[in-house]
Every structure is written in C-alpha cells, then in structure tokens.
Design a protein around this motif. Sequence first.
Motif, short mmCIF file in Angstrom:
data_model
loop_
_atom_site.label_atom_id
_atom_site.label_comp_id
_atom_site.label_asym_id
_atom_site.label_seq_id
_atom_site.Cartn_x
_atom_site.Cartn_y
_atom_site.Cartn_z
N HIS A 120 -8.54 -12.91 -31.71
CA HIS A 120 -7.72 -11.92 -32.41
C HIS A 120 -6.65 -11.33 -31.50
N THR A 157 -3.74 -2.14 -32.38
CA THR A 157 -4.71 -1.70 -31.36
C THR A 157 -4.71 -2.57 -30.12
N SER A 168 -11.69 0.12 -41.82
CA SER A 168 -10.26 0.19 -42.10
C SER A 168 -9.45 0.16 -40.81
N HIS A 169 -8.17 -0.16 -40.93
CA HIS A 169 -7.26 -0.11 -39.79
C HIS A 169 -7.14 1.32 -39.25
N ALA A 202 -3.55 -11.13 -40.36
CA ALA A 202 -4.15 -10.63 -41.59
C ALA A 202 -5.03 -11.67 -42.26
N THR A 212 -9.90 -6.74 -34.55
CA THR A 212 -9.82 -7.61 -35.72
C THR A 212 -8.69 -7.22 -36.66
N ASP A 213 -7.80 -8.17 -36.90
CA ASP A 213 -6.78 -8.02 -37.93
C ASP A 213 -5.94 -6.76 -37.76
N ASN A 214 -5.68 -6.36 -36.51
CA ASN A 214 -4.89 -5.13 -36.31
C ASN A 214 -4.14 -5.18 -34.97
N GLN A 235 -9.94 2.00 -36.94
CA GLN A 235 -9.75 1.31 -35.65
C GLN A 235 -8.84 2.13 -34.74
N VAL A 236 -7.71 2.56 -35.30
CA VAL A 236 -6.75 3.33 -34.51
C VAL A 236 -7.35 4.66 -34.07
#
Length: 275
Positions: free
Chosen positions: A165, A131, A33-34, A212, A126-128, A37-38
């Motif tokens: 990314h 970060t 999940s995002h 996304a 990835t996709d965030n 990641q954070v």
Amino acid sequence: AKRLAGLLDGFSSRTPGLAVRVMATCAAFAADSHANQVALVRSGTLPTLVGWIMAPEKQAVAQQPGAAAASASSAAASTAAAEQQLQRRGSRDDTAATETNMATNQANELECAQAEAAHALLRLATDNPATHEAIIKANALQALVGQLRTGTAAARNHAVRALHHLASSPETAALIAEAGAIAPVVRLLEELPLMDKARAGKAVKLATAAPAEAAAVESPAAAAAPPPVAETADKAPLEAELGAAILLRLAGQCTAVAPLVSSEGGISLLVRQLG
C-alpha cells in the motif's frame, strides 16, 4: 483516537499483552474510515507502533524513568533469591524449566506485539495516501522491512501488505527500496511455491491497481476489521501475490529501482512466478 493514543503510550507500553489489545483496537478503528486513519496518525500513535515493531523490549524500558537501574537491581535480587531457594529445595532442574517457560512466554508476547503493531500500520496505510508521508517519516519502512526478515508469519503478512500500500508513488517506491525491502521480498518469493495462473493474474492486478482499488483486489472484506492476531498467526495466503506485486510496483513506479530488483534476482524470479 486521542484516547487510544493515550492508552497506547501509557501503561500498556510496558505490558505486551495489553498493548496487543490496544493496537488491535487501533487497527479496527483505522479500518472504519479514512478519517479515523488520519485521526490516529495525528494523535501520535506512529512512534509507539514503530517502537514496538523495532524493539519492543527497549521501548518498554524507555517508557519508565530509571527503569533500567530498577530492572537490573530487581534481576539481581531475583537471582539471589532463586539461588537460595535452589539450595534449600534441591530443585535446580525444575526451576530452570520454569525460567525457560517464562522466557518463552515473554518472547511470544513480544512477537505478538510486533505483529499487531505491523497490523495497525497496515490499517493506517490501506487505501489512503494521505497517511503515507507521516508513516514513512516515523521510520516505519525500516521497521516493516525488519519484519519481512525476522517476523512471524502474521507479522510478515501484515508487513508485506503494508509495504504494498505504501508503494503508491515513484517517491515512496524509491524509499522502500532504500529501506532494503527488495532482498527480503525476493527471498520470500523464493521460499514459496510457484503461483498458478489465477494467482499470477491477481499479483499483476495488485501491482497495477490504484490505491482505492487495492484493498478490494486483496480481499472483498479487506475494509472490515480483521480478526485478532492470534487467529491469523499462521495464515498468509497473499504473501506470494503481494511479494510479486511489490516487486512489479517498485520496478514500474521508479526506473532507478528496476536495476536493483534485477540485481537481487527479482526479475528472473518474477518471470518464473508469473509465467
């Protein structure tokens, strides 16, 4: 996240094999999940990950107070003992072969650690975009570019995907170019066969996809935790597509970067690759 960061920064930092396992767990955790990641970024994992990529053997020494002196003393003692043993047994050739094998195994462990650290950075990026700033501030761009130049197949594949990314805005595109990414990406594409129309189309989609959407274009299962590095060491099917996508994105995101891509031969190479 804090527990993983503690393990990564603790005794595993002195043991490449254990560090690989911890970093693989970090990568899988980040892929969930995002929020994960954070959490990993805020827990302080980035300096250790970047340290493994750039100079894992130096980081291992730096984590231990007085380790350099102890290591030198231990090496001297080991050398003296080895010489005495050679004289007693007369097995110089066998001992030399053993030492060579040990050095090779150690080098392989460090390469695996570098590849898994790049893998973890990929999963964090990835996709965030949330970060990306922290990853860039941790000097990860230079570390990833270094893997494009000298890394294993697995490390190179993780690095090229991570940079793709991270190139999510004109500002980051300029920073990636400043880190020296253009030349090794061009060299990478020069070494790969020309793409067919389907792969060329995928490269264009990758270059133009929103953050996304990028993971879905890469692979339908991109959000899932990938297998360990050992299982993917020689598999880099997306290198050509992602290499072309990075050049397209860098040139398209930042007008100041386009001349750099052209001067490195990237534009003409893209014409040949994409048809």
